[in-house]
Enzyme design. Sequence first.
Site, PDB file in Angstrom:
ATOM      1  N   CYS A 101     -21.043  12.582 -40.222  1.00  0.00           N
ATOM      2  CA  CYS A 101     -19.725  12.519 -40.872  1.00  0.00           C
ATOM      3  C   CYS A 101     -18.944  11.264 -40.458  1.00  0.00           C
ATOM      4  CB  CYS A 101     -18.945  13.774 -40.495  1.00  0.00           C
ATOM      5  SG  CYS A 101     -17.252  13.771 -41.058  1.00  0.00           S
ATOM      6  N   CYS A 142     -16.740  13.007 -46.986  1.00  0.00           N
ATOM      7  CA  CYS A 142     -17.237  11.626 -46.885  1.00  0.00           C
ATOM      8  C   CYS A 142     -18.657  11.524 -47.463  1.00  0.00           C
ATOM      9  CB  CYS A 142     -17.200  11.166 -45.429  1.00  0.00           C
ATOM     10  SG  CYS A 142     -18.463  11.932 -44.407  1.00  0.00           S
ATOM     11  N   HIS A 149     -18.638  21.380 -24.268  1.00  0.00           N
ATOM     12  CA  HIS A 149     -18.791  21.334 -25.735  1.00  0.00           C
ATOM     13  C   HIS A 149     -19.709  22.432 -26.258  1.00  0.00           C
ATOM     14  CE1 HIS A 149     -22.084  18.935 -24.146  1.00  0.00           C
ATOM     15  NE2 HIS A 149     -22.746  19.195 -25.255  1.00  0.00           N
ATOM     16  N   GLU A 150     -20.341  23.195 -25.353  1.00  0.00           N
ATOM     17  CA  GLU A 150     -21.237  24.265 -25.814  1.00  0.00           C
ATOM     18  C   GLU A 150     -20.490  25.570 -25.549  1.00  0.00           C
ATOM     19  OE1 GLU A 150     -25.746  23.506 -25.115  1.00  0.00           O
ATOM     20  OE2 GLU A 150     -25.266  25.298 -23.996  1.00  0.00           O
ATOM     21  N   ARG A 178     -29.892  27.352 -19.108  1.00  0.00           N
ATOM     22  CA  ARG A 178     -28.472  27.331 -19.429  1.00  0.00           C
ATOM     23  C   ARG A 178     -27.726  28.306 -18.536  1.00  0.00           C
ATOM     24  NH1 ARG A 178     -28.616  22.824 -21.213  1.00  0.00           N
ATOM     25  NH2 ARG A 178     -27.868  22.209 -23.270  1.00  0.00           N
ATOM     26  N   CYS A 188     -24.688  23.758 -29.083  1.00  0.00           N
ATOM     27  CA  CYS A 188     -25.217  22.398 -28.910  1.00  0.00           C
ATOM     28  C   CYS A 188     -26.723  22.418 -28.656  1.00  0.00           C
ATOM     29  CB  CYS A 188     -24.509  21.616 -27.807  1.00  0.00           C
ATOM     30  SG  CYS A 188     -25.301  20.008 -27.550  1.00  0.00           S
ATOM     31  N   CYS A 206     -24.145  21.646 -20.782  1.00  0.00           N
ATOM     32  CA  CYS A 206     -25.228  20.846 -21.376  1.00  0.00           C
ATOM     33  C   CYS A 206     -25.297  19.563 -20.549  1.00  0.00           C
ATOM     34  CB  CYS A 206     -24.868  20.556 -22.830  1.00  0.00           C
ATOM     35  SG  CYS A 206     -25.842  19.262 -23.627  1.00  0.00           S
ATOM     36  N   HIS A 207     -26.449  18.909 -20.555  1.00  0.00           N
ATOM     37  CA  HIS A 207     -26.554  17.721 -19.692  1.00  0.00           C
ATOM     38  C   HIS A 207     -25.583  16.608 -20.101  1.00  0.00           C
ATOM     39  CE1 HIS A 207     -29.363  16.315 -16.376  1.00  0.00           C
ATOM     40  NE2 HIS A 207     -28.278  15.565 -16.356  1.00  0.00           N
ATOM     41  N   THR A 208     -25.188  16.577 -21.360  1.00  0.00           N
ATOM     42  CA  THR A 208     -24.255  15.534 -21.811  1.00  0.00           C
ATOM     43  C   THR A 208     -22.923  15.636 -21.049  1.00  0.00           C
ATOM     44  OG1 THR A 208     -25.335  15.694 -23.955  1.00  0.00           O
ATOM     45  CG2 THR A 208     -23.297  14.431 -23.874  1.00  0.00           C
ATOM     46  N   CYS A 262     -16.452  16.805 -42.227  1.00  0.00           N
ATOM     47  CA  CYS A 262     -15.171  16.825 -42.950  1.00  0.00           C
ATOM     48  C   CYS A 262     -15.363  17.408 -44.342  1.00  0.00           C
ATOM     49  CB  CYS A 262     -14.560  15.422 -43.017  1.00  0.00           C
ATOM     50  SG  CYS A 262     -15.337  14.325 -44.230  1.00  0.00           S
ATOM     51  N   CYS A 302     -21.166  13.561 -45.493  1.00  0.00           N
ATOM     52  CA  CYS A 302     -21.088  15.009 -45.714  1.00  0.00           C
ATOM     53  C   CYS A 302     -21.626  15.368 -47.095  1.00  0.00           C
ATOM     54  CB  CYS A 302     -19.650  15.496 -45.534  1.00  0.00           C
ATOM     55  SG  CYS A 302     -19.151  15.512 -43.803  1.00  0.00           S
ATOM     56  N   ARG A 325     -17.980  12.327 -36.745  1.00  0.00           N
ATOM     57  CA  ARG A 325     -19.245  12.225 -36.024  1.00  0.00           C
ATOM     58  C   ARG A 325     -18.965  12.075 -34.525  1.00  0.00           C
ATOM     59  NH1 ARG A 325     -22.080   6.610 -37.563  1.00  0.00           N
ATOM     60  NH2 ARG A 325     -21.754   7.441 -39.638  1.00  0.00           N
TER      61      ARG A 325
HETATM   62  N1  LIG Z   1     -28.868  14.162 -29.599  1.00  0.00           N
HETATM   63  C1  LIG Z   1     -28.127  15.248 -29.418  1.00  0.00           C
HETATM   64  O1  LIG Z   1     -27.479  15.748 -30.339  1.00  0.00           O
HETATM   65  C2  LIG Z   1     -28.078  15.904 -28.065  1.00  0.00           C
HETATM   66  C3  LIG Z   1     -27.488  17.161 -27.936  1.00  0.00           C
HETATM   67  C4  LIG Z   1     -27.540  17.818 -26.700  1.00  0.00           C
HETATM   68  C5  LIG Z   1     -28.127  17.207 -25.614  1.00  0.00           C
HETATM   69  N2  LIG Z   1     -28.658  15.967 -25.749  1.00  0.00           N
HETATM   70  C6  LIG Z   1     -29.357  15.304 -24.638  1.00  0.00           C
HETATM   71  O2  LIG Z   1     -30.620  15.924 -24.508  1.00  0.00           O
HETATM   72  C7  LIG Z   1     -31.104  15.744 -23.163  1.00  0.00           C
HETATM   73  C8  LIG Z   1     -31.544  17.081 -22.582  1.00  0.00           C
HETATM   74  O3  LIG Z   1     -30.426  17.926 -22.382  1.00  0.00           O
HETATM   75  P1  LIG Z   1     -30.591  19.286 -21.528  1.00  0.00           P
HETATM   76  O4  LIG Z   1     -29.242  19.913 -21.496  1.00  0.00           O
HETATM   77  O5  LIG Z   1     -31.773  20.041 -21.988  1.00  0.00           O
HETATM   78  O6  LIG Z   1     -30.901  18.658 -20.055  1.00  0.00           O
HETATM   79  P2  LIG Z   1     -31.746  19.219 -18.818  1.00  0.00           P
HETATM   80  O7  LIG Z   1     -31.329  18.424 -17.641  1.00  0.00           O
HETATM   81  O8  LIG Z   1     -31.640  20.701 -18.739  1.00  0.00           O
HETATM   82  O9  LIG Z   1     -33.261  18.869 -19.209  1.00  0.00           O
HETATM   83  C9  LIG Z   1     -33.782  17.574 -19.173  1.00  0.00           C
HETATM   84  C10 LIG Z   1     -35.220  17.656 -18.640  1.00  0.00           C
HETATM   85  O10 LIG Z   1     -35.808  16.351 -18.743  1.00  0.00           O
HETATM   86  C11 LIG Z   1     -36.631  16.139 -17.599  1.00  0.00           C
HETATM   87  N3  LIG Z   1     -36.830  14.696 -17.432  1.00  0.00           N
HETATM   88  C12 LIG Z   1     -35.941  13.755 -17.026  1.00  0.00           C
HETATM   89  N4  LIG Z   1     -36.514  12.533 -17.025  1.00  0.00           N
HETATM   90  C13 LIG Z   1     -37.793  12.693 -17.454  1.00  0.00           C
HETATM   91  C14 LIG Z   1     -38.883  11.804 -17.666  1.00  0.00           C
HETATM   92  N5  LIG Z   1     -38.769  10.497 -17.441  1.00  0.00           N
HETATM   93  N6  LIG Z   1     -40.044  12.324 -18.128  1.00  0.00           N
HETATM   94  C15 LIG Z   1     -40.175  13.653 -18.357  1.00  0.00           C
HETATM   95  N7  LIG Z   1     -39.167  14.545 -18.168  1.00  0.00           N
HETATM   96  C16 LIG Z   1     -38.001  14.065 -17.710  1.00  0.00           C
HETATM   97  C17 LIG Z   1     -35.840  16.812 -16.476  1.00  0.00           C
HETATM   98  O11 LIG Z   1     -36.672  17.118 -15.355  1.00  0.00           O
HETATM   99  C18 LIG Z   1     -35.303  18.056 -17.159  1.00  0.00           C
HETATM  100  O12 LIG Z   1     -36.178  19.162 -17.029  1.00  0.00           O
HETATM  101  C19 LIG Z   1     -29.939  15.095 -22.415  1.00  0.00           C
HETATM  102  O13 LIG Z   1     -30.151  13.695 -22.419  1.00  0.00           O
HETATM  103  C20 LIG Z   1     -28.739  15.441 -23.263  1.00  0.00           C
HETATM  104  O14 LIG Z   1     -27.655  14.553 -23.075  1.00  0.00           O
HETATM  105  C21 LIG Z   1     -28.653  15.324 -26.958  1.00  0.00           C
HETATM  106 ZN   LIG Z   2     -24.733  19.184 -25.603  1.00  0.00          ZN
HETATM  107 ZN   LIG Z   3     -17.553  13.867 -43.406  1.00  0.00          ZN
END
Ligand SMILES: NC(=O)c1ccc[n+]([C@@H]2O[C@H](COP(=O)([O-])OP(=O)(O)OC[C@H]3O[C@@H](n4cnc5c(N)ncnc54)[C@H](O)[C@@H]3O)[C@@H](O)[C@H]2O)c1
Ligand SMILES: [Zn+2]
Ligand SMILES: [Zn+2]
Length: 379
Positions: free
Chosen positions: A113, A102, A69-70, A373, A177, A47-49, A99, A105, A117
């Site tokens: 959580c 809390c 994490h995925e 993915r 994820c 995942c991108h994170t 959990c 939850c 969290r």
């Molecule tokens: N909040 C959450 O729970 C959570 C969970 C998982 C992932 N995320 C986040 O979600 C985001 C996406 O994750 P992913 O795995 O799909 O990533 P990814 O890299 O596969 O996809 C991101 C897309 O965004 C595009 N992009 C980047 N900057 C841009 C802009 N300014 N305008 C338009 N498009 C743009 C990229 O070209 C890419 O296609 C990441 O920031 C990740 O960390 C958050």
């Molecule tokens: Zn993720």
């Molecule tokens: Zn909790």
Amino acid sequence: MTTVGKVIKCKAAVAWEAGKPLVIEEVEVAPPQKMEVRIKILFTSLCHTDVYFWEAKAQDSVFPRILGHEASGVVESVGEGVTEVAAGDHVLPVFTGECGDCAHCKSAESNMCSLLRINTERAVMINDQKSRFSIKGKPVYHFLGTSTFSEYTVLHVGCVAKINPLAPLDKVCVLSCGISTGLGATLNVAKPFKGSSVAVFGLGAVGLGAAEGARLAGASRVIGVDLNPARFEEAKKFGVTEFVNPKDYNNKPVQEVIAEMTDGGVDRSVECTGNINAMISAFECVHDGWGVAVLVGVPHKEAVFKTHPLNFLNERTLKGTFFGNYKPRSDLPSVVEMYMNKELEVDKFITHTVPFAEINKAFELMLKGEGLRCVIRME
Ligand SMILES: NC(=O)c1ccc[n+]([C@@H]2O[C@H](COP(=O)([O-])OP(=O)(O)OC[C@H]3O[C@@H](n4cnc5c(N)ncnc54)[C@H](O)[C@@H]3O)[C@@H](O)[C@H]2O)c1
Ligand SMILES: [Zn+2]
Ligand SMILES: [Zn+2]
């Protein structure tokens, strides 16, 4: 010979330093302690994170660390006090926990959580503030409480969702994820009504999970926004009906482009890029009076969201979510069931598969913006 209660020696992909390829090492994985579960990981995806905390450019990270994490796997053994899962159960690890006790939850409205969290800084287990991973006696740190780039990993039981044992683990790993996050951001947070217009910023797996949510909610227009035109071809398979590449409009803000396309703005927008400018555009492109924008992307640690307060006074709503507001243990099994019932399409998110030894290829693909993915097979 049973491994219960013993240290397991296995392979893990260790990030020794920021931005350097992961190295497959033999690590020792300690047995699970109180309220912990040791899992044999069978499939994991990137995942991108993970990439942000590996690059450590826009985020603080610690090394050596086992990212990931995925994933999906099978419980190997459980620690004291664990009754929710047992050896042999099929599970998905989740970066944010539940959990069960809390205030969060117990609230139907929150998945934040108090105990479990998401915490990107914590690199040890809550129980004793120590790592369960080591190499020759020296600790290797955890990531997001999951560290799935290892053949075995230890998690708090609150971060382990027990799922239908018939679900194919090579597919549902991606539900742990990204896809659930995007899906839930739309279905649980943006809540588009039937016939509405939805803009999705960022067409990676998270954004296309959000697009799947829009399709399931009966949205009539799904406008995909991305800087990478290669994403548009892929996104057609996910019910994205129109595309906007901000680069095609010189300096015109993309929120203005979308307002013109939609007679004043979209009904809902979901931001899945992590880019602060996209976050602001995603908010400003929703219709006044009723529009709702949801932020999902993980921002740069110093990012600041700036918009004119009148955008709120004009009755636009801004929200954000981790994991699409799903409670991992209570709700994730039902997302897996959506896949088993063929309501939710998951296979099309998996564009690449590599053996564990080639895990660095998954990073290269994500950095090049290729595919959605990449699933890593542990065996
Ligand atoms: N909040 C959450 O729970 C959570 C969970 C998982 C992932 N995320 C986040 O979600 C985001 C996406 O994750 P992913 O795995 O799909 O990533 P990814 O890299 O596969 O996809 C991101 C897309 O965004 C595009 N992009 C980047 N900057 C841009 C802009 N300014 N305008 C338009 N498009 C743009 C990229 O070209 C890419 O296609 C990441 O920031 C990740 O960390 C958050
Ligand atoms: Zn993720
Ligand atoms: Zn909790």
